[in-house]
Design a protein around this motif. Structure first.
Motif, mmCIF file in Angstrom:
data_model
loop_
_atom_site.group_PDB
_atom_site.id
_atom_site.type_symbol
_atom_site.label_atom_id
_atom_site.label_comp_id
_atom_site.label_asym_id
_atom_site.label_seq_id
_atom_site.Cartn_x
_atom_site.Cartn_y
_atom_site.Cartn_z
ATOM 1 N N ASN A 62 100.077 -1.850 -9.179
ATOM 2 C CA ASN A 62 99.447 -0.820 -10.005
ATOM 3 C C ASN A 62 98.877 0.331 -9.178
ATOM 4 N N ILE A 118 104.437 4.752 -16.037
ATOM 5 C CA ILE A 118 103.940 3.384 -16.143
ATOM 6 C C ILE A 118 102.463 3.432 -16.511
ATOM 7 N N MET A 121 100.791 -2.663 -15.230
ATOM 8 C CA MET A 121 101.652 -3.812 -14.995
ATOM 9 C C MET A 121 100.801 -5.068 -14.892
ATOM 10 N N VAL A 136 106.313 -10.073 -14.113
ATOM 11 C CA VAL A 136 105.655 -8.783 -14.300
ATOM 12 C C VAL A 136 106.035 -8.217 -15.659
ATOM 13 N N ARG A 138 105.700 -4.622 -17.623
ATOM 14 C CA ARG A 138 105.448 -3.208 -17.340
ATOM 15 C C ARG A 138 105.380 -2.444 -18.657
#
Length: 341
Positions: A62, A118, A121, A136, A138
Motif C-alpha cells: 500500500n 488503487i 490492498m 491480496v 485490490r
C-alpha cells in the motif's frame, strides 16, 4: 478454490511496540522496500512470524501505491495470491521479499485503466503445511475524486437497484442505478486523504445476501475466511411494514419474492427509500467495524455497493426473483507521512 489453512487474525502493528511510533513504522516499511528493490540480495538472519509477514507485506504494497485521492465513484475488486516456503510457521526475509516482488508482478499483469487508481490492498496470510500463502484483494476506483466529507441522503427521482437492469416500457424507474448512487454518496461522505498519507491494517468486510457469481445460492452462514456476513445478521429494527412485505427487512436492501420476468418485478426505489438505504449503509459501516473488525478504531476507507438480481427457481420463463444490495466495507489505518512516488 477452497483451501484449508491455519488462519490468523490480523493484529495491528505486530512488529513490536516501536511500530506504534509513526516514524519507526515508516522506517520499517521503507527499509523493506529498499531491500526488495535492490538488485543485490544481502544475506539476512531475519525471519518473520505469520502476523509480522502479513502486516509488512500489506503495508509495503500500500505504501506509495494506494492512492488516497482515488475516486470511489465506481469500484471493482481484483484478487491475487502467491506461496513461499515456511519453516516452523515463519518465513525468511529473502523469501518474503520474493513473495512481495512476485505479487507486484501479478498486480502488473492485470494493469489499471488510464483513469483507475488503487484505493487499498488487503493482505491475508495463512499457513499451508510448509508453505505460507498470501492473498491480496485490490480495490480499484476510477475517475476524478468527489469529496464532500459529509453524507448526503437527499435524493430525487427513482432508481433501479442495479446498473445492468434491462430496459422495460412497463417500468419507468430506470433512470439511474441505485447501488451506484448509494455507493457514490457513501464514499463522498467518507472523504479522502491527501497523498502524504499511507494505509496499513486494511480489512475488507462484506454484508451480502447472495454470492454474486453463484446465484441463486443465498448466504445463511458467515464465511470467516473471506469476511462475509449474511445480510440476515443485520435486520432493520425500524422496518415499518413488517418482515417480507417491502424492501427494508434488513439494513441492506432486499425484496420479497416476486414472480414473472426479471424486468417485470424489479423494485422501483423512490427517493425516500434511497434515503433510508443510504443511511442504513452508513450505520452498517460503523456497526460492522465495531463488532467484527480487529480494531473498532480503524478508519473508514471505502464502501462498495453491488445491486444483485437472482432467480430462486432457475427457470427464467417462470421465475421467482429477489433483489438485494451486497455491501463491502473497506477499513484501514491512515498514517501521515507516506511516500509520494
Amino acid at each position: 478454490m477452497v483451501i484449508t489453512l491455519t488462519m490468523c487474525k490480523k493484529d495491528l502493528n505486530p512488529l513490536g511496540g516501536s511500530v506504534a511510533n509513526v516514524d519507526d513504522k515508516r522506517a520499517r516499511i521503507e527499509g523493506f522496500l529498499d531491500k526488495a528493490r535492490s538488485p543485490i540480495r544481502q544475506k539476512s538472519q531475519t525471519d518473520y512470524s505469520l502476523e509480522e509477514a502479513e502486516w509488512l507485506m500489506e503495508a509495503a504494497l500500500n505504501y506509495g501505491t494506494a492512492d488516497p485521492r482515488a475516486n470511489k465513484d465506481s469500484i471493482h475488486v481484483d484478487e491475487f495470491s502467491v506461496y513461499v516456503p515456511s519453516t516452523n510457521g515463519r518465513v525468511d526475509e529473502a523469501d518474503l521479499i520474493t513473495a512481495f516482488n512476485d505479487m507486484l508482478d501479478s498486480l502488473a499483469a492485470t494493469p489499471l485503466g488510464n483513469d483507475e487508481r488503487i484505493i487499498a490492498m488487503d493482505v491475508d496470510a495463512r499457513l499451508d503445511n510448509e508453505l505460507m500463502w498470501f492473498g491480496v484483494q485490490r480495490a480499484v476506483g476510477n475517475g476524478e475524486p468527489i469529496v464532500l466529507g459529509i453524507l448526503n441522503t437527499n435524493f430525487t427521482g427513482t432508481y433501479r437497484c442495479r446498473p445492468d437492469a434491462l430496459p422495460s416500457p412497463q417500468i419507468v424507474c430506470q433512470e439511474r442505478a441505485g447501488d451506484l448512487a448509494i455507493q457514490q454518496r457513501m464514499n463522498a461522505g467518507i472523504g479522502i486523504y491527501t497523498n502524504d498519507w499511507y494505509l496499513t491494517d486494511i480489512e475488507f468486510w462484506r454484508v451480502w445476501q447472495v454470492w454474486p457469481d453463484i446465484a441463486p445460492e443465498e448466504i445463511t452462514d458467515p464465511d470467516w475466511d473471506q469476511n462475509v456476513l449474511p445480510a440476515t445478521y443485520f435486520p432493520n429494527a425500524n422496518d415499518p411494514t413488517g418482515p417480507g412485505v417491502w424492501y427494508d427487512d434488513y439494513m441492506t436492501m432486499t425484496s420479497p419474492i416476486c414472480y414473472g420476468y426479471l424486468i417485470d418485478c424489479e423494485p422501483c426505489l423512490g427517493a425516500g427509500l434511497m434515503t433510508i438505504l443510504t443511511q442504513h449503509a452508513w450505520d452498517l459501516m460503523e456497526d460492522v467495524k465495531a463488532t467484527y473488525a480487529s480494531d473498532p478504531q480503524l478508519d473508514n476507507v471505502a464502501c462498495i455497493v453491488q445491486g444483485i438480481g437472482y432467480n430462486l427457481t432457475g427457470n427464467p420463463q417462470n421465475a421467482e426473483w429477489k433483489f438485494c444490495h451486497n455491501v463491502t466495507f473497506v477499513y484501514g489505518n491512515w498514517n501521515l507521512g507516506g511516500s509520494t512516488e
